[in-house]
Motif scaffolding. Sequence first.
Motif, PDB file in Angstrom:
ATOM      1  N   ALA A  27      -1.482 -84.747  51.747  1.00 10.59           N
ATOM      2  CA  ALA A  27      -1.495 -83.829  52.882  1.00 10.59           C
ATOM      3  C   ALA A  27      -0.918 -84.415  54.171  1.00 10.59           C
ATOM      4  N   PRO A  28      -1.311 -85.609  54.622  1.00 14.10           N
ATOM      5  CA  PRO A  28      -0.763 -86.092  55.879  1.00 14.10           C
ATOM      6  C   PRO A  28       0.735 -86.360  55.812  1.00 14.10           C
ATOM      7  N   SER A  31       2.575 -82.528  55.811  1.00 17.35           N
ATOM      8  CA  SER A  31       2.454 -81.597  56.921  1.00 17.35           C
ATOM      9  C   SER A  31       2.283 -82.274  58.272  1.00 17.35           C
ATOM     10  N   ALA A  33      -0.457 -83.075  59.571  1.00 12.15           N
ATOM     11  CA  ALA A  33      -1.801 -82.791  60.049  1.00 12.15           C
ATOM     12  C   ALA A  33      -2.783 -83.743  59.379  1.00 12.15           C
ATOM     13  N   THR A  35      -6.169 -84.526  57.600  1.00  6.83           N
ATOM     14  CA  THR A  35      -7.158 -83.777  56.827  1.00  6.83           C
ATOM     15  C   THR A  35      -8.276 -84.693  56.387  1.00  6.83           C
ATOM     16  N   SER A  60     -11.168 -78.851  51.942  1.00  2.00           N
ATOM     17  CA  SER A  60     -10.229 -79.609  52.762  1.00  2.00           C
ATOM     18  C   SER A  60     -10.337 -79.117  54.207  1.00  2.00           C
ATOM     19  N   THR A  62      -8.827 -79.379  57.932  1.00  2.00           N
ATOM     20  CA  THR A  62      -7.717 -79.805  58.783  1.00  2.00           C
ATOM     21  C   THR A  62      -8.301 -80.067  60.152  1.00  2.00           C
ATOM     22  N   SER A 125      -8.753 -75.810  60.634  1.00  2.00           N
ATOM     23  CA  SER A 125      -8.819 -74.844  59.535  1.00  2.00           C
ATOM     24  C   SER A 125      -9.568 -75.454  58.359  1.00  2.00           C
TER      25      SER A 125
END
Length: 142
Positions: A27-28, A31, A33, A35, A60, A62, A125
């Motif tokens: 994820a990092p 995107s 962002a 998480t 997850s 964010t 989120s």
Amino acid sequence: MRRRDLFALGTLALAGTAASAASASEAPASSGAVTSNIAGVGLPIIAGGRIRNYVFVTISLTLGGGFTAEQMRAKEPYFRDALVRAAHRTPFVLADDWTQVDAPALCAAMMRIAPSISGAGSIASVQVALQTPRRRTGVRPT
């Protein structure tokens, strides 16, 4: 508890941990962002006043600006406790399927819970990353 159930729970916990580690590493980079994952939370599926099934979810989060994953790891037990309490108070049940939780309702509940645990703006989120039911057969209502 039966030996078969212990093996199944161990396998689910191992799979949830591996999935959370894989999604946390991806994820990092993709995107940008930050998480944080909450893995392996067992939520009850309650229908007709009876517990019909359990669904183990990986959530997850964010994070908002200025918050790090290390700060959220310290708060993870509080998020787990609040989520299980919310699931017992008003179960996240789909009317036609006892093998999944109502993901939008769960995400909305987490967004309501987050400011009281980690502060305003800490969670941008929430997403249900993985759902694994304890029982997969014989659980659909008639």
